[in-house]
Enzyme design. Structure first.
Site, PDB file in Angstrom:
ATOM      1  CE  LYS A 170       6.979   5.424   4.933  1.00 51.23           C
ATOM      2  NZ  LYS A 170       7.036   7.399   5.350  1.00 51.23           N
ATOM      3  CG  ASP A 194       5.828  13.061   3.513  1.00 50.56           C
ATOM      4  OD1 ASP A 194       6.264  13.100   4.401  1.00 50.56           O
ATOM      5  OD2 ASP A 194       5.922  13.530   2.581  1.00 50.56           O
ATOM      6  CE  LYS A 237      10.600   6.380   2.394  1.00 48.86           C
ATOM      7  NZ  LYS A 237      11.102   7.579   3.584  1.00 48.86           N
ATOM      8  CE1 TYR A 242       0.320   3.602   9.473  1.00 47.76           C
ATOM      9  CE2 TYR A 242      -0.568   5.645   7.535  1.00 47.76           C
ATOM     10  CZ  TYR A 242       0.098   4.907   9.039  1.00 47.76           C
ATOM     11  OH  TYR A 242       0.625   5.540   9.204  1.00 47.76           O
ATOM     12  CB  CYS A 259      40.940  16.585  19.106  1.00 48.58           C
ATOM     13  SG  CYS A 259      39.620  17.466  18.793  1.00 48.58           S
ATOM     14  CB  CYS A 271      37.503  16.629  23.553  1.00 52.01           C
ATOM     15  SG  CYS A 271      37.245  17.746  22.191  1.00 52.01           S
ATOM     16  CD  GLU A 316      -1.587  -0.505   3.158  1.00 49.25           C
ATOM     17  OE1 GLU A 316      -2.181  -0.913   3.098  1.00 49.25           O
ATOM     18  OE2 GLU A 316      -1.432   0.142   4.947  1.00 49.25           O
ATOM     19  CB  CYS A 374      41.313  19.530  22.728  1.00 47.53           C
ATOM     20  SG  CYS A 374      40.801  17.411  22.053  1.00 47.53           S
ATOM     21  CB  CYS A 419      38.915  13.924  20.627  1.00 47.34           C
ATOM     22  SG  CYS A 419      39.856  14.411  21.099  1.00 47.34           S
TER      23      CYS A 419
END
Length: 720
Positions: A135, A137, A333, A245, A427, A451, A133, A430, A445
């Site tokens: 979908k 939105d 999808k 549904y 990093c 940090c 069925e 830091c 890191c």
């Protein structure tokens, strides 16, 4: 607050602003627009005329055009109307409203069918009917009927708790959403999607434009914003519709098949998402998918894919759920929309676990109706595979129509001299060394708690929607508080009001900050107070432990039940050879690596001190209360009621004949049992199939009850 441009850098042209000036002005503009949106959309009491409001909007749009990094998901330019208001009461779903797993390729659909057959132990030639069925939105909604009368409507929310939108839903036409049902069970929750047709959406926007009001970006946003109006009169004026549904809590079965229940929905007067088809193979499902995709533009409403569901309801029950989605359904999808743009730069984002993620800074481009200016590049291996370089023309799409990602590079447009990007070995926030552990794809890191980037991201995670979900304390506000040093740990959130009243050392009270006023400060403190009680699974998730997502947090909460029991067990698990660590790794789906990360979190003295203050400490003396209350875990009602295995620990071993091992485990969990991977003194039952091996021997050695598959089926009142 007026609609004239706030006194920050309004006298400057946007192109002349520095990055810091732009950020400061953006924050003020966002606060001003949010204030006027609430006045207009929620209170129906605008304080400025449309021209003044439009001036605010144009200025923030100009700022974001020049500084696209300021265009985040919570920016006013990305919102329609006002955010869900505190005026909506919360509704706890009796049966969780789960989401669906996604399929993007045809092979995903073939694999989905194969998984169902394996789980149910179906032969290749055994029939397997599926409903396909469209979908829709729209906005997910649950309608609760008692004795045939609609008594409550709620949004999905986080799946466990939503918003009470009963008064607004009552305004939807009876031809789409009947308010009474004939011959219905005493209790029935009908679930579906509130939506707006394309024509109704277009006409609404024409009315909005003619009145000088903000137009909506798409039908889904228009429907969602309309349902969340505090003024019911506004909702009543919006052309909302409803498709049914599925269902939630029911006091009596609705039918034997999904297709049969759909027919019953239609008999009750609900509109159904059509065209639907009963299919018997992956080939038939895919044929229906392609037919819908071709006809998509002719439908009266927006769809973003096709949903496949097992038709037999007894098989749906056997398949059950995994994490936050059913095993018996999947959403296929439609392909993501793509666009070409220029990659202007590659920056490094440091996450809450220290992961260094390369991020593409893009020339803003519209993809699927949304302006995209940044996209994740995932990790250095993925970057090398795609060979993405600064200056490249890249193909961008929104994965699942949500997350922006770079699909590839248009090599013929690569500028001369474009160089490969090298990941930093330190990093950027830091300066600590950034290392890539053997066998991992992510560089991290090593700064840990020192940090600032990690601390900031942990705080954002702590207040995120699926964690503490504190209204008004989103990522931008948390970043502002952290940068100014007034919120550096989660404890600071819950002491903020007291410290604000006593006076901050280096800053004025919040009410004197740009973009803040007495009302917004009062509202923030009220929202914080509302979250001083939190369910155990949300609290575990909020801690931000590496590898512990929502599903794992819920699993741990279900197994240990209460915060004191969970914390004591995790601290006892510091001994990798001890019983507590074995009990943790015995939990189905908890592997050794994940267990070590959880234990390491509780072994860190700084974390324990924070938890003592936040959630209370037991120690060797009297328990002490924390500044938040962690409530015991309450599993959503599965409908199974009290069972002979609820709370028992079960181990399955050997080959099952009448059901697959995954189905046996799922069935046990559905009936309230804990499924473990190894046998110990705490095991209640060991269910043995063919070739059981050492686990059966150990069970008999420890005196644990051993059940045959037939005895197991009898215990749970099922016939083989």
């Amino acid at each position: 607050m007026t609609g004239t441009l706030p006194d920050t850098y309004a006298d400057k042209d946007v192109s002349d602003l520095t990055a810091d000036e732009a950020a400061a002005e953006h924050a003020v503009l966002a606060a001003a627009i949010a204030h006027h949106d609430r006045a207009y959309y929620q209170q129906d009491a605008p304080e400025i005329d449309d021209a003044e409001y439009d001036a605010l909007r144009r200025r923030i749009e100009a700022v974001e055009a020049w500084f696209p990094e300021l265009r985040t998901a919570d920016s006013p330019t990305q919102r329609v109307g006002a955010a869900p208001a505190a005026g909506f009461a919360k509704v706890r779903h009796r049966v969780a409203m789960l989401s669906l797993g996604n399929a993007f390729e045809e092979s995903d659909v073939v694999d989905f069918i194969a998984r169902i057959r394996r789980f149910l132990s179906l032969a290749d030639d055994a029939g397997l009917a599926m409903i396909a069925e469209p979908k829709v939105d729209g906005l997910s909604c649950s309608l609760r009927y008692e004795d045939g009368v609609l008594v409550r409507a709620a949004t999905r929310g986080d799946g466990q708790e939503g918003e009470d939108i009963t008064r607004n839903v009552q305004t939807i036409d009876d031809h789409n959403l009947p308010k009474t049902l004939k011959d219905a069970p005493a209790v029935v929750e009908i679930r579906g999607e509130i939506y707006m047709t394309r024509n109704d959406f277009r006409e609404l926007n024409e009315r909005q434009a003619a009145a000088g009001r903000t137009v909506f970006a798409n039908p889904r946003n228009a429907a969602a914003g309309s349902v969340r109006q505090l003024d019911v009169a506004i909702t009543r004026d919006r052309p909302l519709r409803f498709f049914a549904y599925t269902w939630g809590e029911i006091s009596a079965p609705l039918g034997e098949t999904q297709s049969g229940v759909r027919a019953r929905f239609a008999d009750w007067g609900f509109a159904l998402n059509e065209p639907a088809a009963l299919c018997h193979s992956a080939e038939e499902l895919l044929a229906h998918y392609h037919r819908i995709a071709e006809e998509r533009a002719t439908y009266a409403y927006e769809i973003d894919g096709v949903v496949y569901k097992v038709d037999r309801l007894d098989w749906q029950e056997r398949l059950g759920y995994v994490s936050r989605a059913p095993r018996w359904a999947i959403a296929h999808k439609f392909p993501a929309e793509q666009a070409h743009t220029i990659l202007n730069n590659i920056s490094i984002q440091v996450g809450r676990t220290g992961a260094l993620t390369p991020v593409a800074e893009l020339e803003p481009v519209t993809v699927g109706g949304v302006v995209v200016s940044r996209a994740t590049l995932h990790n250095e291996d993925e970057m090398a595979r795609k060979d993405v370089r600064k200056g490249d023309t890249v193909i961008v799409q929104r994965a699942g129509d949500v997350i922006p990602q770079i699909v590839g590079v248009v090599l013929e447009r690569r500028p001369v001299g474009a160089e490969r990007f090298e990941m930093p070995d330190h990093c950027p926030d830091c300066g600590s060394e950034a290392v890539r552990p053997v066998g991992e794809v992510v560089r991290r890191c090593t700064g840990g708690l020192i940090c600032p980037a990690q601390a900031k991201e942990r705080l954002k995670h702590f207040v995120s929607r699926d964690a503490f979900d504190i209204e008004g304390l989103g990522g931008r506000t948390m970043e502002q508080f952290h940068n100014r040093g007034i919120v550096t740990t989660p404890v600071d959130i819950f002491t903020l009001q007291d410290r604000n009243e006593r006076g901050f050392k280096d800053h004025p009270p919040l009410g004197n900050w740009q973009g803040w006023g007495p009302k917004s400060v009062k509202k923030l403190f009220a929202a914080i107070d509302e979250r001083r009680r939190i369910p155990l699974d949300r609290f575990i998730y909020a801690l931000g432990i590496r590898h512990v997502g929502q599903a794992t947090a819920r699993l741990l909460a279900r197994v240990y039940g209460t915060w004191p029991a969970f914390r004591a067990a995790m601290e006892a698990a510091a001994d990798p050879d001890g019983a507590a660590f074995r009990e943790l790794t015995d939990i189905d789906q908890i592997g050794r690596v994940m267990a070590e990360e959880i234990v390491a979190f509780f072994h860190e003295p700084h974390n324990r001190e924070l938890l003592d203050t936040l959630a209370g400490a037991a120690g060797d003396g009297e328990p002490t209360a924390g500044i938040v209350t962690v409530e015991p875990f309450e599993a959503p009602d599965s409908g199974a009621g009290d069972t002979p295995i609820r709370g028992k620990t079960i181990v399955f071993t050997g080959s099952m004949e009448t059901m697959s091992r995954p189905e046996a485990k799922a069935r046990a969990e559905m009936l309230g049992a804990k499924v473990a991977g190894s046998v110990s003194k705490k095991t209640d039952f060991v269910v043995v199939g063919a070739d059981a091996g050492s686990k059966e021997a150990k069970a008999r050695e420890l005196g644990v009850t051993v059940l045959s598959e037939e005895e197991w089926r009898t215990m749970i009142d099922e016939q083989a």
